[in-house]
Design a protein around this motif. Structure first.
Motif, PDB file in Angstrom:
ATOM      1  N   LYS A  22      44.729   0.390  86.198  1.00 30.13           N
ATOM      2  CA  LYS A  22      45.158   0.905  84.890  1.00 30.13           C
ATOM      3  C   LYS A  22      46.432   0.174  84.484  1.00 30.13           C
ATOM      4  O   LYS A  22      47.410   0.143  85.230  1.00 30.13           O
ATOM      5  N   ALA A  23      46.410  -0.419  83.297  1.00 27.01           N
ATOM      6  CA  ALA A  23      47.541  -1.230  82.839  1.00 27.01           C
ATOM      7  C   ALA A  23      48.825  -0.405  82.797  1.00 27.01           C
ATOM      8  O   ALA A  23      48.794   0.796  82.540  1.00 27.01           O
ATOM      9  N   ALA A  24      49.939  -1.090  83.070  1.00 30.67           N
ATOM     10  CA  ALA A  24      51.241  -0.417  83.095  1.00 30.67           C
ATOM     11  C   ALA A  24      51.877  -0.451  81.716  1.00 30.67           C
ATOM     12  O   ALA A  24      51.703  -1.400  80.957  1.00 30.67           O
ATOM     13  N   LYS A  25      52.614   0.618  81.411  1.00 30.51           N
ATOM     14  CA  LYS A  25      53.422   0.583  80.196  1.00 30.51           C
ATOM     15  C   LYS A  25      54.664   1.434  80.394  1.00 30.51           C
ATOM     16  O   LYS A  25      54.670   2.366  81.213  1.00 30.51           O
ATOM     17  N   GLY A 199      50.703   3.875  84.761  1.00 32.16           N
ATOM     18  CA  GLY A 199      49.835   2.776  85.187  1.00 32.16           C
ATOM     19  C   GLY A 199      49.713   2.703  86.695  1.00 32.16           C
ATOM     20  O   GLY A 199      50.423   3.394  87.425  1.00 32.16           O
ATOM     21  N   GLU A 200      48.797   1.869  87.130  1.00 32.69           N
ATOM     22  CA  GLU A 200      48.537   1.696  88.564  1.00 32.69           C
ATOM     23  C   GLU A 200      49.734   1.001  89.218  1.00 32.69           C
ATOM     24  O   GLU A 200      50.437   0.227  88.589  1.00 32.69           O
ATOM     25  N   TRP A 201      49.977   1.299  90.499  1.00 34.10           N
ATOM     26  CA  TRP A 201      51.200   0.851  91.179  1.00 34.10           C
ATOM     27  C   TRP A 201      51.455  -0.650  91.069  1.00 34.10           C
ATOM     28  O   TRP A 201      52.550  -1.074  90.708  1.00 34.10           O
ATOM     29  N   SER A 202      50.452  -1.457  91.390  1.00 39.33           N
ATOM     30  CA  SER A 202      50.694  -2.904  91.399  1.00 39.33           C
ATOM     31  C   SER A 202      50.989  -3.420  89.994  1.00 39.33           C
ATOM     32  O   SER A 202      51.757  -4.370  89.814  1.00 39.33           O
ATOM     33  N   GLU A 203      50.377  -2.777  88.987  1.00 40.25           N
ATOM     34  CA  GLU A 203      50.637  -3.166  87.597  1.00 40.25           C
ATOM     35  C   GLU A 203      52.070  -2.806  87.185  1.00 40.25           C
ATOM     36  O   GLU A 203      52.739  -3.568  86.485  1.00 40.25           O
ATOM     37  N   SER A 205      54.624  -2.509  89.264  1.00 34.65           N
ATOM     38  CA  SER A 205      55.486  -3.457  89.992  1.00 34.65           C
ATOM     39  C   SER A 205      55.621  -4.764  89.218  1.00 34.65           C
ATOM     40  O   SER A 205      56.714  -5.297  89.043  1.00 34.65           O
ATOM     41  N   GLN A 206      54.474  -5.272  88.760  1.00 28.62           N
ATOM     42  CA  GLN A 206      54.452  -6.536  88.019  1.00 28.62           C
ATOM     43  C   GLN A 206      55.268  -6.419  86.739  1.00 28.62           C
ATOM     44  O   GLN A 206      56.040  -7.317  86.391  1.00 28.62           O
ATOM     45  N   LEU A 207      55.108  -5.286  86.040  1.00 28.71           N
ATOM     46  CA  LEU A 207      55.852  -5.054  84.798  1.00 28.71           C
ATOM     47  C   LEU A 207      57.354  -5.064  85.061  1.00 28.71           C
ATOM     48  O   LEU A 207      58.130  -5.695  84.332  1.00 28.71           O
ATOM     49  N   LEU A 208      57.792  -4.383  86.116  1.00 29.66           N
ATOM     50  CA  LEU A 208      59.216  -4.309  86.445  1.00 29.66           C
ATOM     51  C   LEU A 208      59.769  -5.667  86.848  1.00 29.66           C
ATOM     52  O   LEU A 208      60.836  -6.079  86.395  1.00 29.66           O
ATOM     53  N   THR A 239      53.459  -2.221  96.969  1.00 30.52           N
ATOM     54  CA  THR A 239      54.414  -1.773  95.950  1.00 30.52           C
ATOM     55  C   THR A 239      55.753  -1.406  96.592  1.00 30.52           C
ATOM     56  O   THR A 239      56.822  -1.803  96.103  1.00 30.52           O
ATOM     57  N   LEU A 240      55.697  -0.663  97.693  1.00 32.81           N
ATOM     58  CA  LEU A 240      56.929  -0.297  98.399  1.00 32.81           C
ATOM     59  C   LEU A 240      57.648  -1.553  98.893  1.00 32.81           C
ATOM     60  O   LEU A 240      58.872  -1.674  98.776  1.00 32.81           O
ATOM     61  N   ALA A 241      56.891  -2.498  99.426  1.00 34.71           N
ATOM     62  CA  ALA A 241      57.482  -3.737  99.961  1.00 34.71           C
ATOM     63  C   ALA A 241      58.133  -4.565  98.851  1.00 34.71           C
ATOM     64  O   ALA A 241      59.175  -5.192  99.062  1.00 34.71           O
ATOM     65  N   GLN A 242      57.535  -4.555  97.664  1.00 39.70           N
ATOM     66  CA  GLN A 242      58.060  -5.348  96.551  1.00 39.70           C
ATOM     67  C   GLN A 242      59.271  -4.712  95.880  1.00 39.70           C
ATOM     68  O   GLN A 242      60.157  -5.417  95.398  1.00 39.70           O
ATOM     69  N   LEU A 243      59.302  -3.378  95.833  1.00 35.16           N
ATOM     70  CA  LEU A 243      60.301  -2.696  95.007  1.00 35.16           C
ATOM     71  C   LEU A 243      61.483  -2.113  95.785  1.00 35.16           C
ATOM     72  O   LEU A 243      62.508  -1.776  95.192  1.00 35.16           O
TER      73      LEU A 243
END
Length: 300
Positions: A22-25, A199-203, A205-208, A239-243
């Protein structure tokens, strides 16, 4: 019981292998804060304000839910529809376990950047906001949950004083204000520290990580009842590893086992160990009824 959903488990729906991105916003905070609480019923639990969910559900069935998650949840008799609705319309009992633990362990939020991941009602993030966190970000899978529940809850805790709702109408408050002295009040200014994402976690993360806005990794990530479905473990781990900041901590609350969907604390702990990125520690076990646990995670 005000501890909504405490007698239910996410066990009605079998796991589906298909993973939905699900796309992030990002959701903006409206300028008129009182308008956010219009037609909402504000209640208190654990010294926090929160919006009565059943009233929100009625409003959503009346057209306030663009995702249609309430009608889908009602028609399927399920609190969980993988890839469609991930349970954010209820406050799950492990949220209160984690709130209690944060207080018992005297976890300090002052000047910290905090993420409430899979936030639902957002009570964990609101606790961090009251604890003088520098920034608090909220994420939930569903945009309806952010707009209709998380954001109003944050606003209610920032503009309420002594049990009044933002409109000043005491009739909308279901209980008298707590007699105990509050640990900390939030002011409307505290909302400037908040950001809200769906949105979905990985999305997300990418947005942030790709945003033009300055982004610093989180000192503390709080998450409750997000490990019920093993299909999501990879996305959650990454997501935890990235953020998470290099010296950061994750505090995760979960049931030991989720019947029907197959996830749970010990399965997730094994998953984390195999990835060899984080070290984990079970810092609290609650043995009333179905066993529940609090886990602390940090980078190795």
């Amino acid at each position: 019981s005000p501890r909504l959903g405490a007698d239910k488990h996410r066990d009605e729906t079998p796991s589906k292998k298909k993973f939905c991105f699900k796309a992030a916003k990002e959701h903006n905070i409206p300028e008129d804060l009182n308008k956010i609480l219009e037609n909402k019923v504000v209640e208190t639990v654990s010294d926090l304000y929160y919006i009565n969910m059943s009233v929100v559900e009625m409003m959503c069935l009346d057209g306030a839910d663009r995702e249609g998650i309430v009608s889908k949840s009602v028609s399927s008799h399920s609190d969980l529809i993988p890839g469609v609705y991930e349970g954010g319309l209820k406050i799950w009992e492990c949220t209160f376990d984690l709130i209690d633990y944060l207080s018992e362990a005297e976890i300090q939020f002052t000047n910290k950047t905090v993420l409430d991941l899979g936030c639902g009602a957002g009570l964990l993030g609101i606790v961090a906001l009251r604890g003088k966190a520098e920034k608090v970000h909220f994420q939930d899978y569903n945009s309806t949950v952010i707009d209709e529940i998380t954001l109003p809850n944050a606003v209610a805790n920032c503009i309420n004083k002594g049990g009044r709702t933002g409109s000043g109408d005491k009739r909308k408050t279901s209980k008298p204000p707590s007699k105990r002295p509050r640990k900390a009040e939030c002011s409307p200014d505290a909302l400037t520290k908040c950001r809200f994402f769906s949105g979905e976690w990985s999305e997300v993360s990418q947005l942030l990580l790709s945003s033009n806005k300055p982004f610093s990794k989180y000192d503390i990530i709080l998450t409750s009842e997000t490990i019920y479905n093993p299909d999501y473990y990879g996305a959650l781990h990454d997501t935890l590893a990235q953020l998470l900041d290099n010296n950061g901590r994750v505090y995760l609350a979960s049931k030991a086992h989720y019947f029907g969907v197959g996830g749970g604390m010990y399965l997730f702990e094994k998953f984390i160990e195999e990835r060899n990125v984080f070290r984990t520690s079970i810092v609290k076990i609650i043995d009333k009824g179905l066993q529940r646990c609090i886990m602390e995670m940090a980078f190795k």
